[in-house]
Enzyme design. Structure first.
Site, PDB file in Angstrom:
ATOM      1  N   GLU A  97     -92.704  44.431  48.423  1.00  0.00           N
ATOM      2  CA  GLU A  97     -93.698  45.421  47.518  1.00  0.00           C
ATOM      3  C   GLU A  97     -95.092  44.634  47.410  1.00  0.00           C
ATOM      4  O   GLU A  97     -96.124  45.398  47.717  1.00  0.00           O
ATOM      5  CB  GLU A  97     -93.238  45.465  46.152  1.00  0.00           C
ATOM      6  N   ASN A 152     -85.348  41.379  40.750  1.00  0.00           N
ATOM      7  CA  ASN A 152     -85.587  41.661  39.356  1.00  0.00           C
ATOM      8  C   ASN A 152     -84.354  41.160  38.782  1.00  0.00           C
ATOM      9  O   ASN A 152     -84.422  40.881  37.357  1.00  0.00           O
ATOM     10  CB  ASN A 152     -86.062  43.180  38.992  1.00  0.00           C
TER      11      ASN A 152
END
Lengths: 287, 287
Positions: free
Chosen positions: B126, B218
Site C-alpha cells: 500500500e 495488520n
C-alpha cells in the site's frame, strides 16, 4: 549571589518595530496621532509615549481631533479597519508582521472552506482580530479545556504567542474529528525561544523574576511556566516592587521578561536586586 | 472457561469487496484471469481461489495467457497500472476504496507543492503504491524511528491500517519542522475499531489468540498490541496450531483476527479451543 538575565527577555521584533513607529511619530510632532488602545501591554512605555504627545484612544469617538491612529502589534478586527478607513482617518499599521501572516492564513482557510479553529485566548485582541479574518465564523480553542464538536475539514491557525506544546495537545484532540486538517503553525519563534530559555533558567535558579505588564498575556504565561516548575516566582512591573525577603538566601537569581517589557525596566530590576543583595552581578547578564 | 470473539475480527469492507470480486470472476469461469500477487495475506483463501481457477501471478511475465488481472486491496504503483494497461490486459480493480482515496490525496499533496510524508511501513505494498502517486518523491516515516529533516510545507497521508496513536506521535514530531501542514487522516476506521476492541479484550482475558496470515501486517499489529499488554498471545494461521498447554488454567480466552482472516478460520479457532477446553462456549461469540 549570581543574577542571570535571559538573553530572550524583553522586546521581540514586532514590539520593537511598533514602538519605533510610535516614537518616530512622536518625533515628527504631528498633531492628532493616537494609538488605538495602549501600544503595548506595558504602562511605563505607554506613559513615556503620552508625555511625547502620543496618547492611547479608548475608541474612535473619544477624541475629536483624530488624524491618524497607530494600530498596535496585536492587530484589529477587519470591521474596525474598514470603519477607520471610511472615517477618513489615516491608519499607521504597526500590526506585527507575524500576526498579519496569521490573519492572512485565517482568511485563506475560511475561503478554502475549512472550519477555522484558532488556538489561543478567546479575549486576546490578536485572537479577536484573527476571528474577524475568518469571517467571524471561527472556533477558538485552548489546550486546557476539552474541544467542542468539530467538522471533518478543519483549518487551524495559532495565536502567535502560544507554546508549541499547546498546539501539539490541540492537534492530538482535533485528530479525533478531522479527516482533512490544514495547519498553519503561526507560533512566533521568539515566544518559543523565550519560553524555552525561561524554563531552562527556572530549573537552575533559586528565585525567578518575571518583569512585565500585569495585563500582558505572554508575561503572565512566563510567570505561570516558572510557577509550574515550583521555583519561587515574582511577576513585577517595576524594580520598586522587589522586596528584600524574596532574595534572602538565594544564591542564583533568574530574570526574564515578556515581549512588551522595555530593556530599561529589565536593567532596573537587575540593578535593584544587585543593590538589595549588596553584592556584584555575575552570570551572562544581558546588559 | 469463556471464549470471547471480537465483533471486529475478520474481513473489513475492502477485503470483503476484493474477495467477492475474485470469487465472482471464478464463478464466471473466464480464462486467463489472475490476481496480481496473493489477493489477500491469507494462504487459506488464496488456496481456495486457486482451486477455482484464480491463480496469483508473481509478475506479468510469469504466465502467457493473461487476459485480466485482479488488483488486490493494497493497490499497485502507478507505473505498474500503466504497464498493465499498455500491455492490452484488462485491469479488474479490487483496490480498497479507502486506499484509492489515500492514493488520490498523495497525488493531490504532491501537485500542491507539499513535501509528501507517508506514515506507514516502507515495504508494504500500500505504501509503495502511495509513494508512486506522490511522484515517488515522498518520504516514508513511522512512529518508532526519529523523523528525518523535513521541509517547511508538509503534506501528510497515512497508510490506512496505521493506529491513530502513531499519527499523533508523528504529527507531534513534524511540528518541529513544518510551518504549513496539510494532513489527510486516511486511517481506516475499521482498523481503529479492531485495534480498540482488541486492546479492551486483551486487558480482560487470560490468553489472546490472533488469527491471520503470518505475513499480514495488520494481524501482526494486533499480536504486537496484545503482547505489549503482557497477556500471553498466540498468533496462529489455522486452528490446528493451537496447543492444549496454551489454555490450561485460562478462564477467559479472547479471539481476534486481522482484516484478511476469513470467518471460517475464526470459527474453526473457536471450535478447536472449545474442543480442547472440553467445555461450552460463552460470552458474546460472533458466530
Amino acid at each position: 549571589m549570581e543574577i542571570i538575565t535571559a538573553k530572550t527577555a524583553g522586546f521581540c521584533f514586532g514590539v520593537k518595530r511598533a514602538i519605533d513607529i510610535a516614537f518616530r511619530m512622536a518625533a515628527e510632532k504631528r498633531k492628532g496621532v493616537y494609538t488605538l488602545g495602549p501600544i503595548i501591554h506595558n504602562p511605563q512605555v505607554v506613559e513615556k509615549l503620552k508625555r511625547k504627545g502620543i496618547v492611547p484612544l479608548e475608541d474612535l469617538k473619544s477624541k475629536k481631533d483624530i488624524q491618524a491612529v497607530i494600530i498596535r502589534t496585536h492587530g484589529i478586527p477587519l470591521r474596525l479597519s474598514k470603519e477607520i478607513a471610511s472615517s477618513g482617518c489615516e491608519i499607521i499599521d504597526a500590526t506585527c508582521p507575524f500576526v498579519k501572516k496569521a490573519q492572512y492564513y485565517a482568511k485563506l482557510l475560511s475561503e478554502e472552506g475549512y472550519q477555522v479553529v484558532i488556538l489561543g485566548e478567546k479575549n486576546h485582541p490578536e485572537v479577536q482580530s484573527l476571528m474577524s479574518y475568518a469571517d467571524n465564523d471561527a472556533i477558538v480553542v485552548n489546550a486546557e479545556t476539552p474541544l467542542p464538536r468539530l467538522k471533518k475539514k478543519i483549518g487551524l491557525v495559532v495565536q502567535t504567542t502560544q507554546p508549541l506544546e499547546s498546539l501539539r495537545k490541540v492537534l492530538s484532540g482535533v485528530l479525533i474529528h478531522a479527516k482533512e486538517l490544514k495547519v498553519y503553525n503561526t507560533i512566533c519563534n521568539s515566544t518559543a525561544l523565550r519560553l524555552r530559555e525561561t524554563e531552562r533558567m527556572a530549573r537552575q535558579v533559586d528565585v525567578m523574576f518575571v518583569a512585565g505588564g500585569k495585563n500582558s498575556a505572554n508575561t503572565t504565561q512566563l510567570t505561570r511556566l516558572c510557577g509550574s516548575l515550583s521555583v519561587p516566582t515574582y511577576h513585577i512591573e517595576t524594580a520598586s516592587e522587589i522586596r528584600k525577603q524574596w532574595i534572602t538566601n538565594a544564591k542564583h537569581i533568574g530574570i526574564t521578561a515578556g515581549a512588551s517589557t522595555p530593556d530599561w525596566i529589565i536593567h532596573e530590576v537587575e540593578e535593584r536586586i544587585r543593590y538589595i543583595g549588596g553584592r556584584q552581578v555575575g552570570g551572562n547578564s544581558k546588559q
